[in-house]
Design an enzyme around this catalytic site. Sequence first.
Site, PDB file in Angstrom:
ATOM      1  N   HIS A 281       0.724  -1.526   0.093  1.00  0.00           N
ATOM      2  CA  HIS A 281      -0.255   0.331  -0.040  1.00  0.00           C
ATOM      3  C   HIS A 281       0.977   0.834   0.124  1.00  0.00           C
ATOM      4  CE1 HIS A 281       0.043   0.976   4.231  1.00  0.00           C
ATOM      5  NE2 HIS A 281       0.165  -0.361   4.577  1.00  0.00           N
ATOM      6  N   ASP A 293       6.287   0.639   6.536  1.00  0.00           N
ATOM      7  CA  ASP A 293       4.833   0.330   6.305  1.00  0.00           C
ATOM      8  C   ASP A 293       4.172   2.030   5.807  1.00  0.00           C
ATOM      9  OD1 ASP A 293       2.110  -0.132   6.428  1.00  0.00           O
ATOM     10  OD2 ASP A 293       2.173   0.382   8.074  1.00  0.00           O
ATOM     11  N   GLU A 327      -4.608   2.385   2.325  1.00  0.00           N
ATOM     12  CA  GLU A 327      -5.066   0.998   3.485  1.00  0.00           C
ATOM     13  C   GLU A 327      -5.347   0.968   4.955  1.00  0.00           C
ATOM     14  OE1 GLU A 327      -3.188  -2.674   6.120  1.00  0.00           O
ATOM     15  OE2 GLU A 327      -2.561  -0.148   5.867  1.00  0.00           O
ATOM     16  N   GLU A 328      -4.574   1.953   5.662  1.00  0.00           N
ATOM     17  CA  GLU A 328      -4.251   2.599   6.544  1.00  0.00           C
ATOM     18  C   GLU A 328      -6.119   3.048   7.721  1.00  0.00           C
ATOM     19  OE1 GLU A 328      -2.139   2.087   8.407  1.00  0.00           O
ATOM     20  OE2 GLU A 328      -0.361   1.978   7.182  1.00  0.00           O
ATOM     21  N   HIS A 426       3.834   2.712  12.694  1.00  0.00           N
ATOM     22  CA  HIS A 426       2.508   3.481  12.836  1.00  0.00           C
ATOM     23  C   HIS A 426       3.131   4.694  13.933  1.00  0.00           C
ATOM     24  CE1 HIS A 426      -1.161   1.112  11.974  1.00  0.00           C
ATOM     25  NE2 HIS A 426      -0.264   0.645  10.833  1.00  0.00           N
TER      26      HIS A 426
END
Length: 459
Positions: A281, A293, A327-328, A426
């Site tokens: 993503h 990420d 996506e998040e 995150h």
Amino acid sequence: MLRCLLPISFVFSISVATAQQHDQDSVQLRKLADEVLTHSTAYANLKILTKEIGGRLAGSPEMYKAEQWGVKALQAAGADTVYLQECMVPHWVRGDKEEVRIISKRRDFVPPLQVTALGNSVGSDPAGITAPVLEVSSFDDLEAKKDEVKGKIVFYNYHFNPRFIKTFHAYGDAFMYRADGASRAAKYGALAVIVRSMSHAADNFPHTGAMRYNDSFPKVPAVAIGLEDADLLSDRIRDDKDMKLYLHTSCRFLPDTIGHNVIAELRGSEHPDEIITVGGHLDSWDVNEGAHDDGAGCVQSIEVLRAFKALGIRPKRTLRVVLFANEENGTRGAKKYADAARAAGEHHLFALESDAGGFTPRGFTLTMSPAQRAKVESWKNLFLPYGLYDFSEVGGGVDVGMLNEALGTPMGELSPDSQRYFDVHHAASDVFEAVNKRELELGAFSMAALIYMIDRYGL
């Protein structure tokens, strides 16, 4: 009992053919490994994505810059075609105010606590919230203390469980407090919630991530707190019974806006209507550079295509690289991709994702039939020389999971060593410097190897 015995010569010829096939595959995987480990562009691509663009939250200006970067990177990798697939994405903004302070009659000074708003949270009133704090250790503890909740800020001090060897299991165990904690506390009159970060890192970075509201209850602000300050707050609550907290955030939603999946293809030479999807993503949280990420997954997926092209491997099936949007905090890109595939009647043979960080690869999680799994596991000896041994778990990434749900497509996810992932997940520490070039490239090769085998032999 009658038995039909095959001639020994026939059995021998099958064994020889199988051995030759194994040797040919071994040679090809070695070529793929050599290509990726000596000529990979993944690390250089990641540096551009993280350092020149940075955090790429859905709806932000950086999201659009990342989409254009993706188009150029896939074109440079040698894709037959590159295009954008439009989808509407949420536009949540963090704002410029995030503050939690201890208010006490004591004269000692405690600096503002390290917090960050959870994604999709509402903000506080402009004046902020000042209220007593109630610490709970779990949802069961919340229920036991429900009569004490009204008018307070609830502090979920649920620890990331260190006993899980695979840390994604700890994340799965703790995730519900971030996702549902605000509404569970608001049900009993809480004014806001603070959630212990989903990590066992030895630092004080707060970890954001998406939360969700139950519309049956008031929407209250939600923040994550760094681990050191979570412990400090817990100690202070026990020691200072009259203490209050001041909480102020300014996050909010703007109207949905247009985003895009970035898609590239190498058209199949024999079965072009059979599609193998590989991707990561493209969006990330705004508090970091989104390196692990999921910048890592994006550049690894691009590298699969580049390596095939560099070695002159024309896949039998169409190889499709997808850099998924959003996506998040919404999974809108994955939903669009799956809906479009279903509407077009596409045949998806397999979908692979990398969204577990750019660390040393250990294997793959797989969701497929027992017969299909047995086929993949029959190739394990080809993967073992590269440190890939773990094919035991069911799973697949969030984005390809939408395709699995819509079409029943077999899916998988690269499974790297997970011990360091939730140190940075995150959090502000998820930056380019946290990614090791060698580990990133080994992951890209691993994905290319699995896709090569599935493309050659099917499922």
